[in-house]
Design a protein around this motif. Structure first.
Motif, PDB file in Angstrom:
ATOM      1  N   LEU A  23       0.856  -1.044  -0.068  1.00  0.00           N
ATOM      2  CA  LEU A  23      -0.091   0.055   0.122  1.00  0.00           C
ATOM      3  C   LEU A  23       0.838   1.195  -0.105  1.00  0.00           C
ATOM      4  O   LEU A  23       0.575   2.268  -0.726  1.00  0.00           O
ATOM      5  N   GLY A  24       1.923   1.227   0.474  1.00  0.00           N
ATOM      6  CA  GLY A  24       2.869   2.340   0.639  1.00  0.00           C
ATOM      7  C   GLY A  24       3.562   2.529  -0.748  1.00  0.00           C
ATOM      8  O   GLY A  24       3.556   3.909  -1.020  1.00  0.00           O
ATOM      9  N   ARG A  25       3.904   1.604  -1.385  1.00  0.00           N
ATOM     10  CA  ARG A  25       4.395   1.651  -2.863  1.00  0.00           C
ATOM     11  C   ARG A  25       3.106   2.376  -3.644  1.00  0.00           C
ATOM     12  O   ARG A  25       3.209   3.458  -4.565  1.00  0.00           O
ATOM     13  N   LEU A  26       1.886   1.764  -3.522  1.00  0.00           N
ATOM     14  CA  LEU A  26       0.773   2.205  -4.428  1.00  0.00           C
ATOM     15  C   LEU A  26       0.510   3.717  -3.998  1.00  0.00           C
ATOM     16  O   LEU A  26       0.079   4.428  -5.054  1.00  0.00           O
ATOM     17  N   ALA A  27       0.545   4.082  -2.810  1.00  0.00           N
ATOM     18  CA  ALA A  27       0.102   5.265  -2.620  1.00  0.00           C
ATOM     19  C   ALA A  27       1.077   6.363  -3.326  1.00  0.00           C
ATOM     20  O   ALA A  27       0.553   7.334  -3.643  1.00  0.00           O
ATOM     21  N   SER A  28       2.260   6.275  -3.410  1.00  0.00           N
ATOM     22  CA  SER A  28       3.174   7.186  -4.128  1.00  0.00           C
ATOM     23  C   SER A  28       2.923   7.162  -5.679  1.00  0.00           C
ATOM     24  O   SER A  28       3.419   8.067  -6.542  1.00  0.00           O
ATOM     25  N   LYS A  29       2.128   6.039  -6.140  1.00  0.00           N
ATOM     26  CA  LYS A  29       2.144   5.917  -7.515  1.00  0.00           C
ATOM     27  C   LYS A  29       0.579   6.381  -8.050  1.00  0.00           C
ATOM     28  O   LYS A  29       0.334   6.672  -9.204  1.00  0.00           O
ATOM     29  N   HIS A  30      -0.350   6.509  -7.094  1.00  0.00           N
ATOM     30  CA  HIS A  30      -1.767   6.525  -7.476  1.00  0.00           C
ATOM     31  C   HIS A  30      -2.183   7.671  -6.467  1.00  0.00           C
ATOM     32  O   HIS A  30      -2.824   7.305  -5.292  1.00  0.00           O
ATOM     33  N   LEU A  31      -1.889   8.760  -6.859  1.00  0.00           N
ATOM     34  CA  LEU A  31      -2.325  10.112  -6.023  1.00  0.00           C
ATOM     35  C   LEU A  31      -3.615  10.379  -5.995  1.00  0.00           C
ATOM     36  O   LEU A  31      -4.061  11.136  -5.194  1.00  0.00           O
ATOM     37  N   GLU A  32      -4.587   9.417  -6.923  1.00  0.00           N
ATOM     38  CA  GLU A  32      -5.908   9.788  -6.969  1.00  0.00           C
ATOM     39  C   GLU A  32      -6.444   9.464  -5.639  1.00  0.00           C
ATOM     40  O   GLU A  32      -7.764   9.788  -5.493  1.00  0.00           O
ATOM     41  N   ALA A  33      -5.797   8.784  -4.634  1.00  0.00           N
ATOM     42  CA  ALA A  33      -6.664   7.963  -3.709  1.00  0.00           C
ATOM     43  C   ALA A  33      -5.805   8.281  -2.391  1.00  0.00           C
ATOM     44  O   ALA A  33      -4.537   8.434  -2.429  1.00  0.00           O
ATOM     45  N   GLN A  34      -6.284   8.421  -1.164  1.00  0.00           N
ATOM     46  CA  GLN A  34      -5.654   8.550   0.118  1.00  0.00           C
ATOM     47  C   GLN A  34      -5.645   7.346   0.607  1.00  0.00           C
ATOM     48  O   GLN A  34      -6.784   6.414   0.644  1.00  0.00           O
ATOM     49  N   PHE A  35      -4.288   6.695   1.005  1.00  0.00           N
ATOM     50  CA  PHE A  35      -4.112   5.663   1.461  1.00  0.00           C
ATOM     51  C   PHE A  35      -3.861   5.417   3.062  1.00  0.00           C
ATOM     52  O   PHE A  35      -2.904   6.571   3.202  1.00  0.00           O
ATOM     53  N   CYS A  36      -4.265   4.698   4.047  1.00  0.00           N
ATOM     54  CA  CYS A  36      -3.911   4.942   5.196  1.00  0.00           C
ATOM     55  C   CYS A  36      -4.366   3.528   6.198  1.00  0.00           C
ATOM     56  O   CYS A  36      -4.831   2.652   5.440  1.00  0.00           O
ATOM     57  N   TRP A  37      -3.772   3.498   7.183  1.00  0.00           N
ATOM     58  CA  TRP A  37      -4.079   2.267   7.876  1.00  0.00           C
ATOM     59  C   TRP A  37      -4.086   2.419   9.222  1.00  0.00           C
ATOM     60  O   TRP A  37      -3.786   3.581   9.997  1.00  0.00           O
ATOM     61  N   LEU A  38      -4.910   1.652  10.061  1.00  0.00           N
ATOM     62  CA  LEU A  38      -5.411   1.718  11.543  1.00  0.00           C
ATOM     63  C   LEU A  38      -5.077   0.481  12.156  1.00  0.00           C
ATOM     64  O   LEU A  38      -5.514  -0.643  11.614  1.00  0.00           O
ATOM     65  N   SER A  39      -4.757   0.651  13.467  1.00  0.00           N
ATOM     66  CA  SER A  39      -4.537  -0.503  14.350  1.00  0.00           C
ATOM     67  C   SER A  39      -5.759  -1.325  14.869  1.00  0.00           C
ATOM     68  O   SER A  39      -6.558  -0.188  15.211  1.00  0.00           O
ATOM     69  N   ALA A  40      -6.055  -2.338  14.708  1.00  0.00           N
ATOM     70  CA  ALA A  40      -7.372  -2.905  15.168  1.00  0.00           C
ATOM     71  C   ALA A  40      -7.502  -2.700  16.646  1.00  0.00           C
ATOM     72  O   ALA A  40      -8.675  -2.453  17.105  1.00  0.00           O
ATOM     73  N   GLU A  41      -6.610  -2.578  17.597  1.00  0.00           N
ATOM     74  CA  GLU A  41      -6.694  -2.172  18.825  1.00  0.00           C
ATOM     75  C   GLU A  41      -7.136  -0.711  19.255  1.00  0.00           C
ATOM     76  O   GLU A  41      -7.836  -0.536  20.287  1.00  0.00           O
ATOM     77  N   LYS A  42      -7.153   0.074  18.035  1.00  0.00           N
ATOM     78  CA  LYS A  42      -7.876   1.511  18.228  1.00  0.00           C
ATOM     79  C   LYS A  42      -8.870   1.643  17.463  1.00  0.00           C
ATOM     80  O   LYS A  42      -9.239   2.734  17.362  1.00  0.00           O
ATOM     81  N   ALA A  43      -9.376   0.527  17.079  1.00  0.00           N
ATOM     82  CA  ALA A  43     -10.670   0.590  16.039  1.00  0.00           C
ATOM     83  C   ALA A  43     -11.710  -0.242  16.965  1.00  0.00           C
ATOM     84  O   ALA A  43     -12.428  -1.242  16.596  1.00  0.00           O
ATOM     85  N   PHE A  44     -12.373   0.547  18.264  1.00  0.00           N
ATOM     86  CA  PHE A  44     -13.287  -0.488  18.817  1.00  0.00           C
ATOM     87  C   PHE A  44     -14.646  -0.575  18.237  1.00  0.00           C
ATOM     88  O   PHE A  44     -15.173  -1.608  18.088  1.00  0.00           O
ATOM     89  N   PHE A  45     -14.959   0.754  17.666  1.00  0.00           N
ATOM     90  CA  PHE A  45     -16.472   0.797  17.101  1.00  0.00           C
ATOM     91  C   PHE A  45     -16.326  -0.014  15.704  1.00  0.00           C
ATOM     92  O   PHE A  45     -17.303  -0.764  15.690  1.00  0.00           O
ATOM     93  N   LEU A  46     -15.285   0.110  15.046  1.00  0.00           N
ATOM     94  CA  LEU A  46     -15.200  -0.576  13.776  1.00  0.00           C
ATOM     95  C   LEU A  46     -15.315  -1.916  13.795  1.00  0.00           C
ATOM     96  O   LEU A  46     -16.006  -2.865  13.370  1.00  0.00           O
ATOM     97  N   THR A  47     -14.549  -2.562  14.912  1.00  0.00           N
ATOM     98  CA  THR A  47     -14.278  -3.941  15.192  1.00  0.00           C
ATOM     99  C   THR A  47     -15.453  -4.709  15.566  1.00  0.00           C
ATOM    100  O   THR A  47     -16.050  -5.793  15.673  1.00  0.00           O
ATOM    101  N   GLN A  48     -16.404  -3.749  16.431  1.00  0.00           N
ATOM    102  CA  GLN A  48     -17.770  -4.233  17.151  1.00  0.00           C
ATOM    103  C   GLN A  48     -18.783  -4.085  16.029  1.00  0.00           C
ATOM    104  O   GLN A  48     -19.957  -4.979  15.875  1.00  0.00           O
ATOM    105  N   MET A  49     -18.769  -3.056  15.071  1.00  0.00           N
ATOM    106  CA  MET A  49     -20.085  -2.845  14.351  1.00  0.00           C
ATOM    107  C   MET A  49     -20.119  -3.631  12.931  1.00  0.00           C
ATOM    108  O   MET A  49     -21.178  -3.993  12.280  1.00  0.00           O
ATOM    109  N   ILE A  50     -18.876  -4.206  12.518  1.00  0.00           N
ATOM    110  CA  ILE A  50     -18.648  -5.001  11.468  1.00  0.00           C
ATOM    111  C   ILE A  50     -18.325  -6.261  11.563  1.00  0.00           C
ATOM    112  O   ILE A  50     -17.485  -6.390  12.465  1.00  0.00           O
ATOM    113  N   ASP A  51     -18.769  -7.338  10.912  1.00  0.00           N
ATOM    114  CA  ASP A  51     -18.565  -8.623  11.303  1.00  0.00           C
ATOM    115  C   ASP A  51     -17.195  -8.903  10.589  1.00  0.00           C
ATOM    116  O   ASP A  51     -17.230  -9.152   9.220  1.00  0.00           O
TER     117      ASP A  51
END
Length: 233
Positions: free
Chosen positions: A140-168
């Motif tokens: 994803l880091g390499r793709l981010a530098s080549k595809h400026l049309e999109a925002q690439f990011c990542w989030l640690s699961a331990e910091k995503a309480f609601f996401l992990t609870q709301m989505i199966d």
């Protein structure tokens, strides 16, 4: 002597003229003259588009025939320059929005705030418990530098309480494709590694194609796909 030769030449010319006149009067050349007249009555020859010829009036033979379209090279260059300028302007806007690098999010609040303004966004959710997640971050880091049309990011699961609870969630790592803050696709591991494992040299290519089919990036071509594969291996 020169005077006598000049007189002899004049006599011969007169004899030849009289002979030609007698032949014309006798009708000896009438057939040739008639053929010439018939040819002139049929009209001149005009070239056709297929390379052949035809007899026709040149003033009307080409009526209704469309002239070949002439491409104005200057106008074509102007169009290409205008499109390139517009593309550069878009890239400048994307860079100001933080595009061009894989961004690590601090928490879900930052995720909500940072993703909303972007037409295209890719978010990796990972618990850090597998090598596959690390490979996904590198790709994803390499793709981010080549595809400026999109925002690439990542989030640690331990910091995503609601996401992990709301989505199966099936498992980690998992990818979310978003448009203006709305999730449009959820790509679990079963899709990420459907055609190749994370350790395979082909994984970057399949991963990029999957993001393209999901609408996360504009195109799937990559002139440096060979280097991507080598690094991921």
């Amino acid at each position: 002597m020169p005077r006598e030769r000049e007189l002899e030449g004049s006599v011969r010319d007169c004899d030849a003229l009289e002979t030609l006149t007698d032949k014309l009067r006798s009708g000896e050349f009438s057939e040739a003259i008639s053929a010439a007249q018939r040819a002139s009555e049929q009209g001149p020859l005009c070239a056709r588009a297929d390379g052949g010829v035809k007899r026709a009036d040149p003033y009307v033979a080409f009526a209704g025939v469309e002239a070949p379209v002439q491409v104005d090279e200057e106008d074509e260059l102007t169009r290409l320059r205008r499109e390139r300028k517009a593309q550069l302007q878009k890239e400048q806007i994307w860079k100001k929005q933080g595009h061009g690098a894989l961004r690590e999010l601090a928490d879900e609040k930052e995720f909500v705030q940072s993703i909303a303004p972007h037409e295209r966004a890719v978010m990796l959710l990972d618990d850090g418990g597998s090598a596959a997640g690390e490979v996904c971050r590198k790709v994803l880091g390499r793709l981010a530098s080549k595809h400026l049309e999109a925002q690439f990011c990542w989030l640690s699961a331990e910091k995503a309480f609601f996401l992990t609870q709301m989505i199966d969630l099936q498992a980690f790592p998992t990818i979310f494709v978003l448009s203006y803050g709305e999730v449009t696709r959820h790509l679990p591991p079963s899709q990420l590694f459907c055609y190749s494992s994370a350790s395979s040299p082909l994984f970057p290519k399949h991963f990029r194609s999957l993001l393209h089919r999901s609408g996360a990036i504009e195109h799937a071509e990559d002139s440096e796909s060979g280097s991507d594969a080598g690094e991921s291996d």
